[in-house]
Design an enzyme around this catalytic site. Structure first.
Site, PDB file in Angstrom:
ATOM      1  N   HIS A 160       0.817  -1.218   0.000  1.00  0.00           N
ATOM      2  CA  HIS A 160       0.000   0.000   0.000  1.00  0.00           C
ATOM      3  C   HIS A 160       0.846   1.263   0.000  1.00  0.00           C
ATOM      4  O   HIS A 160       0.397   2.327  -0.430  1.00  0.00           O
ATOM      5  CB  HIS A 160      -0.932  -0.003   1.212  1.00  0.00           C
ATOM      6  N   ASP A 358      -8.122  -7.759 -18.480  1.00  0.00           N
ATOM      7  CA  ASP A 358      -8.451  -8.760 -19.496  1.00  0.00           C
ATOM      8  C   ASP A 358      -7.190  -9.127 -20.281  1.00  0.00           C
ATOM      9  O   ASP A 358      -6.681  -8.331 -21.061  1.00  0.00           O
ATOM     10  CB  ASP A 358      -9.531  -8.206 -20.431  1.00  0.00           C
TER      11      ASP A 358
END
Length: 415
Positions: A160, A358
């Site tokens: 993070h 994708d």
């Protein structure tokens, strides 16, 4: 997934940038440093296409993913670096090109159906599909797990301190573009790596619940036409205050991270790569939050968001800087504790390109791999389909969870 055998690890390696990248210590802003102890965020992407392993053989798929990642890491070179400290003891990302961890695994007894039947944050989901990070200074780790049915699970763990939620999706969009189109990927937009701050002028988890598109529309109308985030946050906050049976004279606090990229002057670049979040708080007496009209509660939240101007952001940055300077070792992650029952923290991934990862196999289902801190809520689009349904992921006290669900759906069904 409880009855399946363990995932078998086949290969572990480091993917380095394809071309030379800057060799430097990347200075981290106060907005980055405040995230340092949160460690790596685990996210799982599930691909159900049956032709993943048949379109190319197993080794070709792995080689293509690695080659595409090596290309993406040229622009996103801090992800190939390591967490370190500078000469003053301040946490930095040492950009040394050592590479992102890339793990390949196989689950011989596991199918897409097995996972989708129980696709929710859990220690088991994380253990099976998110790589164990060694050394802990690794910024980015990836695990690709091939399933019995020909599907695939992609587990990611990104520290993070390197980025907020927007930036990892930018990296994934770039990685998948290179995977689909190779060197012909012309739609890649480069990230901005300059993090110099702008100048001043015991809990229980329940599987994710869905708010269907028509319910969201009705809720927003009930809240005076406000944003989806404000409307759902108002609903969850109000119902949580009631479900927890808090003393009416106690103070309830709702916090959430606000994206400040466009709120500072001058604004940060659209593709700023790093943390640009400031925690915003809204307070109110439990009696007021529990009894007000939802539109009024949503108005409180919207007012706090609207008040996030450049002056307030700069004040927050100064405060985070002082916190960072006071820390003796801010690089070591710590296990988070539960929030007080009067507090609630909501993180929104609404509007983010969650399902754009994708690789040529279609859009994935996406889920946080683990979510186990009481009082924390996550909002995300419900799935890869193009609709406005919202998934609400929440961790809170087991004794109050059933009542919370009842109150939420009672509110949604009210005229």
């Amino acid at each position: 997934m409880d009855s399946v055998s363990e995932v078998q690890l086949i290969e572990s390696s480091f993917v380095v940038p394809k071309d030379p990248t800057p060799w430097e210590g990347l200075w981290l802003s106060p907005l980055d440093l405040v995230q340092a102890k949160k460690g790596h965020t685990p996210v799982v992407y599930l691909y159900s296409s049956n032709n993943i392993a048949t379109a190319d053989d197993f080794f070709d798929v792995v080689a293509r993913l690695k080659e595409a990642m090596a290309k993406a890491l040229v622009a996103f070179y801090p992800l190939a670096g390591r967490l370190g400290v500078d000469n003053h003891g301040r946490v930095e990302i040492t950009c040394n090109g050592e590479g992102a961890l890339f793990v390949v695994a196989h689950a011989a007894d596991l199918t897409i159906g097995d996972i989708k039947d129980d696709f929710r944050p859990s220690p088991k989901l994380k253990r099976l599909f998110v790589p164990r990070i060694e050394p802990t200074s690794v910024v980015l780790a990836i695990q690709v797990t091939f399933l019995k049915c020909g599907g695939m699970v992609l587990g990611t763990a990104l520290h993070h301190v390197a980025t907020d939620a927007l930036s990892p999706f930018h990296f994934l969009q770039t990685w998948t573009a290179f995977s689909r189109h190779g060197d012909c990927a012309t739609t890649v937009e480069l990230p901005c790596q300059d993090r110099t701050p702008p100048p001043c002028t015991v809990t229980a988890y329940r599987p994710p619940k869905r708010l269907l598109e028509d319910q969201v529309v009705s809720l927003k109308r009930l809240c005076g036409g406000t944003s989806t985030f404000c409307a759902i946050s108002a609903l969850v906050w109000q119902c949580t205050c009631v479900a927890r049976r808090l003393p009416l004279n106690s103070q309830a606090c709702l916090t959430f991270p606000a994206n400040v990229r466009r709120r500072v002057r001058p604004p940060l670049p659209n593709r700023y790569f790093g943390n640009a979040l400031v925690r915003v708080g809204v307070n109110g007496a439990v009696q007021d939050i529990a009894s007000e009209a939802l539109a009024s509660v949503a108005g409180r939240i919207k007012g706090a968001i609207d008040g996030m101007d450049d002056k307030l952001v700069q004040s927050a940055i100064d405060y985070y800087e002082m916190m960072a300077m006071a820390e003796t070792d801010s690089s070591q992650p710590v296990k988070g504790s539960n929030l007080l029952e009067t507090n609630l923290h909501i993180t929104s991934w609404l509007g983010m390109p969650l399902y754009d990862a994708d690789f040529g196999w279609g859009k994935p289902w996406v889920m946080l791999a683990e979510y186990n801190r009481g009082g924390f809520v996550h909002l995300m689009s419900d799935g890869p389909a193009d609709d406005a349904s919202v998934r609400v992921i929440m961790c809170m006290e087991a004794a109050n969870m059933n009542e919370l669900e009842r109150l939420i759906y009672e509110k949604l069904s009210s005229p």
